[in-house]
Design an enzyme around this catalytic site. Structure first.
Site, short mmCIF file in Angstrom:
data_model
loop_
_atom_site.label_atom_id
_atom_site.label_comp_id
_atom_site.label_asym_id
_atom_site.label_seq_id
_atom_site.Cartn_x
_atom_site.Cartn_y
_atom_site.Cartn_z
N LYS A 44 36.18 -3.51 9.46
CA LYS A 44 37.33 -3.14 10.30
C LYS A 44 38.59 -3.39 9.49
CE LYS A 44 39.32 -4.15 14.88
NZ LYS A 44 39.19 -4.95 16.12
N SER B 91 39.09 -2.39 20.50
CA SER B 91 39.81 -1.87 19.37
C SER B 91 38.96 -1.57 18.13
CB SER B 91 40.91 -2.87 18.96
OG SER B 91 40.32 -4.05 18.46
N SER C 137 36.93 -6.32 22.16
CA SER C 137 37.06 -5.29 21.13
C SER C 137 35.83 -5.04 20.27
CB SER C 137 38.24 -5.63 20.22
OG SER C 137 39.45 -5.29 20.85
#
Lengths: 484, 485
Positions: free
Chosen positions: A76, A151, A175
């Site tokens: 990420k 997210s 997330s």
């Protein structure tokens, strides 16, 4: 190759069925082919990936390979990667090249994993649909009109579309779990303090926790085993050895006591999602588990408390992005105030600005007691709810998200509705507990996730509970047709 | 003027003398090239986290113990949020609601010989900011982050001080203490020890405090005294002319000798303090505190009393010698090397030795004369090998590193003449060479005795034992008188 799980790839690499370089090349080709439609990657690091893959193959020749040696993964874009752009999904860090590696990156590098690139995400991890990214929304591989969740939406979409067998994510209010659910993959948010936050760009420091996302619980166990552990550089990391998660996957579930919080099955839960979740729970009963209804009476306070604590911390955490030392700086600032306001105004998107403003307000003189302090008190109440629950049960189960993936643009103008997407996940962060989401079926085309919540440091149990289910079901093996 | 009372409280920032910063491993050394001592943490890079330096906690604990304060078993680091270019994270990590040191006290000595107890409200740990440089950049500003993250202990007094002189006495006492404890180098020019003064005035007998002004960043004892005195005058004049003191921050301009308004309370920041989620509350156990207590050096006041009893020194001598730990140690080493004569040692350490250090503006650590060498010199005074006067010459040579006292005495032939016949010979020569003076002396001009002493010392190159010269000269001059009579 791309259809294989990490465990399967690891076995193939070990037998010499193919090399890490071949595997990496194949996946990079898939990334090149599919990323334009998915937008799951912000940065693809093809060259360094191939170099890492060759190094992994060499390490294997020397007989020094571990289970993750040569396994491609994606990070990420919230994790700092030495020499590679680390944008956090924001314009303000669009040209920021991190000068060091996050501990998570360092540890996975040391294990021999190969980084394919950096995945898209909601800006500074603030969002539940991946629509707040400066780099544009990620699309859900199961339905390109749908959001992947957020997210960690880029990581979830990349894993679901078989562009990478595993990826890292972070979870502040859901997330990892919510996008895992919406994309039909497995993801675990560990206990707060289990995985080092060093080098993980902070959103809300007391809630943020990194974790793995993959197709199976077994793969998550392999990744978490490499990621977890004490880190001197993170004062909130816990000095407690991480167990061998992969070795603990097979424990039987006979006698497992599952708590079903009535608050997680009430109003707001999509009835079709509820049916899929109930089917999954029925499957657990077949595996020998008992279920018992429990109550987490302060659940309704989780979202309001979260939207005070997280913005408060973010308003302070994001103050360093001021256009002075690195990151976006406005053109020709006429004075210091102009430099600050324009650099930040241009650099941050609307949702980030909203949370900074909310947080600044909540911490202001005269409001602190009514908001921040109150929210901290609620955290204690929520933790107490869980403590009482875990006195009776081993794990808690419920839906990860109240609905399946919604359409792009559907909630983007209605933050409150968007925030409700995390209604079942947020309390777990407020209490600092571990939580896992695994795929348990579909509503139409779109996947449904089951959330399993455990007591502190019971990641091994959560992975075991998910793994046993995946031994007798095949939801985790389903692939979106276009990416099979 | 008499009806006004001044109320002063000081906030003193002592930079802790650690090797590395409070939350990072970067070095704290002063004077390095800009931005060479700032690591990713000090630069506030994305994703970095603070880790508390254990040594900083130990030092704060030592101060707390030395001022009889409460050491908080649990203290909390908070974030003080404000934007400034030399504040990399956009917040300063500081202790706010729960500081590590609470409720201590310090006794100061006043000019009239009395003493006064000053309350210390708290002392808390925090990080320093960087420095903005506004010169040499052609209208732009430069930022040096070497200082960012340097550990500070902010020591806050109660508003117990009633004059600029008391404020200075308090500041000096605290300065002496932190240097004694070895937790601060005390270098005020480099900003290692600096002070903000809160000053207000009220009519005598008024139970309420007046509105205060805070004078920022005073970095010398002299400035503290002048700034406060100026501020007292300003406030009294303002009130007497019908005005009102406003709560504000002021800066002292040493060139103009005045304080000037910097910002008023209305413009003050709302710092939005909250506990830093990156740092757990700091918990101290008894063993840690006990270890700090054991490590405490003898404190100045105790040392002074001991000097007075052990070495039979006056209060004044003991104060001077214990003013710094270095000087006290040097003194004790001298006494030990000599094996006694504490008063002689005190005279020399406070006298020539200190004078030479001052003259050359040297630290004691850079002294060219070790305690052992000084004792070597004093031993020769003690056994009368040289006179006190010659000793001054030997000391100069010691200072110039010409070897130890014995070598210098030998090389320069400074050994004192104590042989009576040799001295008599010199006296005879002097008397023979000065018949006029002799006649005048004999005629009753007693003052000329000194002239003869001087001539004898001169002829003996100062080496004749002065006492013997006196005795023999008296004898000879008087003996002749008797004969003549």
């Amino acid at each position: 190759m791309h259809e294989k799980t990490i465990a399967q790839l690891s076995a193939s690499l070990a037998t010499g069925e193919f090399s890490s370089e071949e595997l990496t090349r194949a996946l990079l080709e898939r990334v090149e082919r599919f990323n334009p439609s998915l937008n799951a990657f912000i940065t693809v690091t093809a060259e360094s990936a191939l170099a890492q893959a060759r190094a992994a193959d060499e390490r294997r020749r020397q007989g020094a390979a571990g289970l993750l040696t040569g396994i491609p993964i994606a990070h990420k874009d919230i994790f700092c990667t030495d020499g590679v752009r680390t944008s956090c999904g924001s314009r303000i860090l669009d040209r920021f090249i991190a000068p060091y590696n996050a501990t998570v990156v360092e540890r996975l590098n040391a294990a021999g994993a190969v980084m394919l690139g950096k995945t898209n995400m909601d800006e500074f991890a603030m969002g539940s649909s991946n629509e707040t990214s400066f780099y544009g929304p990620v699309r859900n591989p199961w339905d390109l009109d749908a959001v992947p969740g957020g997210s960690s939406g880029g990581s979830a979409a990349a894993v679901a579309a078989r562009l990478t067998p595993g990826a890292t994510g972070t979870d502040t209010g859901g997330s990892i779990r919510q996008p895992a659910a919406l994309c039909g993959i497995t993801g675990i948010k560990p206990t707060y303090g289990r995985v080092s936050r060093w080098g993980m760009i902070a959103y809300a420091s007391s809630l943020d926790q990194g974790g793995p996302m993959a197709r199976t619980a077994e793969d998550c166990a392999l990744l978490l085993g490499a990621m977890a552990g004490f880190d001197l550089r993170d004062s909130t990391s816990v000095d407690r050895p991480a167990p061998d998660y992969a070795a603990l996957l097979d424990q039987p579930l006979t006698g497992l006591k599952i708590g079903l919080p009535k608050e997680y099955f009430g109003e707001g839960l999509d009835s079709a999602v509820a049916r899929v979740v109930e089917d999954a729970i029925a499957e657990y009963r077949k595996l020998g588990a008992e279920t018992v209804e429990i109550s987490l009476p302060n659940s309704h306070l989780a979202i309001p408390a979260y939207y005070v604590v997280a913005p408060a911390e973010c308003s302070s955490n994001l103050a360093r992005f001021d256009g002075v030392r690195y990151g976006h700086r406005c053109e020709n600032p006429k004075d210091l105030l102009d430099l600050y306001t324009r650099s930040r105004g241009e650099g941050f998107g609307a949702e980030v600005q909203r949370r900074i403003l909310v947080g600044t307000f909540a911490l202001s003189a005269g409001y602190y007691d009514a908001y921040y302090l109150k929210a901290q008190q609620i955290r204690r109440l929520i933790s107490d709810d869980f403590r009482q629950a875990f006195a009776q049960v081993d794990v808690i189960m419920g839906p990860t998200s109240p609905t399946v993936a919604f359409n792009l643009g559907e909630k983007v103008d209605d933050p409150i509705t968007m925030y409700l997407s995390d209604i079942y996940t947020i309390a777990v962060n407020l209490a600092g507990l571990p939580g896992l989401s695994l795929p348990v079926g579909f509503v139409g085309q779109r996947p449904v996730g089951l959330q399993v919540i455990g007591d502190y440091f019971t990641e091994d149990r959560l992975l075991n509970v998910a793994h046993r289910y995946q031994q007798v079901t095949d939801w985790h093996q389903r692939a979106p047709t276009a990416f099979a | 003027m008499m009806e006004w009372e001044t109320v002063i409280g000081l906030e003193i920032h002592a930079q802790l003398a650690t090797q590395s910063k409070i939350f990072s491993g970067a070095a704290t050394a002063y004077g390095a090239e800009p931005n060479t001592q700032a690591c990713a943490i000090d630069l506030g890079m994305p994703g970095v986290l603070p880790v508390l330096n254990r040594e900083v906690v130990r030092m704060a604990t030592m101060l707390g113990l030395a001022i009889d304060a409460q050491i908080a078993r649990r203290s909390v680091f908070a974030r003080k949020n404000y934007f400034y270019p030399d504040l990399p994270k956009g917040y300063q990590i500081s202790q706010y609601e729960l500081p590590i040191v609470q409720k201590g006290q310090l006794t100061i000595d006043l000019e009239d010989g009395s003493s006064k107890v000053i309350g210390v409200t708290r002392a808390h740990l925090e990080e320093d900011a960087g420095k903005s440089l506004h010169e040499d950049f052609h209208g732009l500003s430069g930022i040096d982050l070497n200082r960012a993250g340097t550990p500070l202990l902010e020591i806050v007094s109660e508003p117990d001080l009633r004059s600029a002189k008391e404020a200075v006495a308090y500041m000096k006492k605290l300065h002496q203490l932190v240097v004694y404890l070895g937790i601060c180098d005390g270098n005020m020019q480099e900003g290692s020890f600096r002070c903000d003064a809160n000053v207000s005035v009220r009519r005598k007998g008024d139970p309420q405090f007046g509105t205060r002004a805070e004078i920022k960043n005073l970095n010398s004892f002299r400035f503290v005294e002048r700034a406060i005195d100026f501020e007292i005058e300003r406030q009294i004049e303002l009130i007497e002319s019908g005005g009102k003191v406003v709560q504000e921050t002021r800066l002292y301009d040493p060139d103009q000798g005045e304080t000037r308004s910097m910002r008023s309370k209305e413009e003050a920041n709302d710092y939005r303090y909250f506990p830093d989620p990156d740092l757990l509350p700091l918990a101290l156990d008894e063993a840690f505190i006990e270890a700090a207590r054991v490590a405490l050096p003898e404190l100045p006041e105790v040392k002074k009393q001991r000097f007075m009893t052990q070495y039979e020194l006056s209060g004044y001598d003991a104060s001077v010698l214990t003013a710094s730990r270095d000087l006290a140690d040097y003194y004790e080493a001298t006494v030990a090397a000599l094996g006694g004569e504490p008063k002689l040692c005190a005279n020399w350490v406070m006298g020539d030795f200190s004078a030479f250090l001052n003259k050359e503006n040297r630290d004691l650590a850079d002294s060219p004369v070790s305690a052992v060498r000084l004792a070597g010199l004093l031993r020769r005074i003690q056994d009368r090998t040289i006179s006190g006067k010659i000793a001054k010459e030997v000391f100069e040579a010691l200072w110039a590193s010409e070897g130890d006292a014995d070598a210098i005495i030998e090389k320069r032939g400074l050994r004192q003449i104590t042989d009576t016949s040799a001295i008599e010979k010199v006296i005879d020569d002097v008397i023979a060479a000065n018949p006029e003076q002799l006649a005048q002396y004999r005629a009753g001009k007693d003052k000329l005795f000194g002239f003869f002493v001087g001539q004898v010392m001169k002829l003996s190159k100062g080496k004749a034992n002065p006492q013997q010269v006196n005795d023999l000269l008296m004898e000879k001059l008087q003996g002749r008188n008797d004969l003549l009579a």
